[in-house]
Design an enzyme around this catalytic site. Structure first.
Site, mmCIF file in Angstrom:
data_model
loop_
_atom_site.group_PDB
_atom_site.id
_atom_site.type_symbol
_atom_site.label_atom_id
_atom_site.label_comp_id
_atom_site.label_asym_id
_atom_site.label_seq_id
_atom_site.Cartn_x
_atom_site.Cartn_y
_atom_site.Cartn_z
ATOM 1 N N LYS A 115 -35.550 28.954 -14.287
ATOM 2 C CA LYS A 115 -35.802 29.193 -15.718
ATOM 3 C C LYS A 115 -37.298 29.199 -16.020
ATOM 4 C CE LYS A 115 -31.738 26.374 -16.599
ATOM 5 N NZ LYS A 115 -31.410 24.990 -16.958
ATOM 6 N N HIS A 143 -46.585 19.997 8.592
ATOM 7 C CA HIS A 143 -45.213 19.467 8.655
ATOM 8 C C HIS A 143 -45.323 18.098 9.350
ATOM 9 C CE1 HIS A 143 -40.976 19.198 8.768
ATOM 10 N NE2 HIS A 143 -40.652 20.352 9.328
ATOM 11 N N ARG A 159 -39.952 20.103 0.461
ATOM 12 C CA ARG A 159 -40.382 21.295 1.215
ATOM 13 C C ARG A 159 -40.626 22.410 0.213
ATOM 14 N NH1 ARG A 159 -37.598 23.760 6.536
ATOM 15 N NH2 ARG A 159 -38.773 22.003 7.362
ATOM 16 N N ARG A 213 -32.553 20.934 9.992
ATOM 17 C CA ARG A 213 -32.906 19.653 10.624
ATOM 18 C C ARG A 213 -33.655 18.695 9.706
ATOM 19 N NH1 ARG A 213 -31.922 23.171 14.085
ATOM 20 N NH2 ARG A 213 -32.970 24.424 12.540
ATOM 21 N N THR A 214 -34.669 19.195 9.030
ATOM 22 C CA THR A 214 -35.507 18.275 8.258
ATOM 23 C C THR A 214 -34.684 17.632 7.144
ATOM 24 O OG1 THR A 214 -37.354 19.725 8.756
ATOM 25 C CG2 THR A 214 -37.715 18.063 7.059
HETATM 26 N N1 CP Z 1 -37.929 21.794 12.453
HETATM 27 C C1 CP Z 1 -37.605 22.155 11.203
HETATM 28 O O1 CP Z 1 -38.406 22.032 10.268
HETATM 29 O O2 CP Z 1 -36.346 22.668 11.096
HETATM 30 P P1 CP Z 1 -35.636 23.055 9.727
HETATM 31 O O3 CP Z 1 -36.380 24.246 9.157
HETATM 32 O O4 CP Z 1 -34.217 23.367 10.095
HETATM 33 O O5 CP Z 1 -35.764 21.887 8.800
#
Ligand code: CP
Length: 302
Positions: free
Chosen positions: A80, A129, A101, A51-52
């Protein structure tokens, strides 16, 4: 926002949060505005995401921007031995903003101190998040009509679940009452409880919620974060501790909504999906509009 990056939800003032939510509402009405022109956005995902990453990429594409990046650190020079410092120093030459991320808590803050372009934290370990929180706020405001004085149930992995940490910090600005439902091993960390104590906000801790479920305005379910456990046996003990079923929702408030940042494993039975009180897939859609708002705000385009 702090130094034009979004690392922690506390980087955003309450006024700015509301303004971003209002902007997201404009994008929901008209998501195809060509605002990014030739801007290049880097998406660096050192951890898996559906999703993110995809909602960011959808948001960027709908705004006419270009995307560079990787979806798996194993396809980058990290394999590496390249450091995060060198990766960010390099990628900030190729892009106007970096969405990142990373599994290590504090990595997004470090990146923001290195980078000349804005960093957006798309999740750093069990820490924060913040863009998920913005879409959660958008979803809560949209379904409840207001963010004020709500009773929010946070259920599941409150120890490792970064989405609940950011959400708690954000919702604390609107006189929220929190109910924390978790097994003993996955309780809300003490620093977040102290955060609420300092603000004089009420929170209650439970191991079961069947007898209080009808008091909830929002039930925010979370997945037990298997990837954060060092001992697989510990994960096995708690992995299916809560399973929300449709039958449990019969006497809940008419306007109550079930949210989940997703992905789910077993914590929401699929028989909840057809109930109008389920909102998690709409919540994921709201990620596109809120991320459009965040990107254009950070780039000074809106
Ligand atoms: N909600 C969320 O962070 O989903 P993903 O891990 O799929 O990005």
């Amino acid at each position: 926002m702090n130094n034009k990056s979004l690392v922690s939800i506390d980087d955003i003032s309450t006024e700015e949060m509301v303004s971003i939510l209002d902007l997201a509402k404009e994008f929901e009405k008209d998501p195809g505005q060509n605002l990014l022109g030739n801007k290049v956005i880097a998406t660096l995902f050192f951890e898996p995401s559906t999703r993110t990453r995809l909602s960011f990429e959808s948001a960027i594409s709908r705004l006419g921007g270009k995307i560079v990046g990787f979806t798996d650190a194993s396809s980058s020079s990290v394999t590496k031995g390249e450091s995060l410092y060198d990766t960010i120093r390099t990628v900030n030459n190729y892009s106007d903003l970096i969405v990142m991320r990373h599994p290590i808590e504090g990595s997004a803050r470090l990146a923001s101190e290195i980078s000349d372009v804005p960093i957006v934290n798309a999740g750093d370990g069990a820490n924060q998040h913040p863009t998920q929180t913005m879409l959660d706020l958008y979803s809560i405001r949209k379904t409840q009509g207001s963010l004020d004085n709500l009773n929010i149930f946070l259920v599941g992995d409150l120890k490792y679940g970064r989405t609940v940490h950011s959400l708690l910090m954000a919702m604390s600005r609107w006189n929220t009452t929190f109910n924390f439902i978790s097994p003993e091993e996955l309780k809300m960390p003490v620093e977040y409880k102290l955060y609420l104590d300092k603000l004089g906000l009420k929170y209650y801790e439970h191991s079961d919620f069947s007898d209080i479920i009808n008091e909830a305005d929002i039930i925010y379910m979370t997945r037990v974060q298997k990837e954060r456990f060092s001992d697989p046996m510990e994960y096995e003990k708690v992995k299916n501790v809560y399973v929300l079923r449709n039958s449990m929702l019969s006497n809940t408030k008419e306007n109550m909504r079930v949210l989940h940042p997703l992905p789910r494993v077993n914590e929401i039975h699929t028989d909840v999906d057809a109930n109008k009180k389920s909102y998690y897939f709409e919540q994921a859609l709201n990620g596109v509009f809120t991320r459009q708002a965040i990107l254009t705000r950070l780039l000074g385009l809106k």
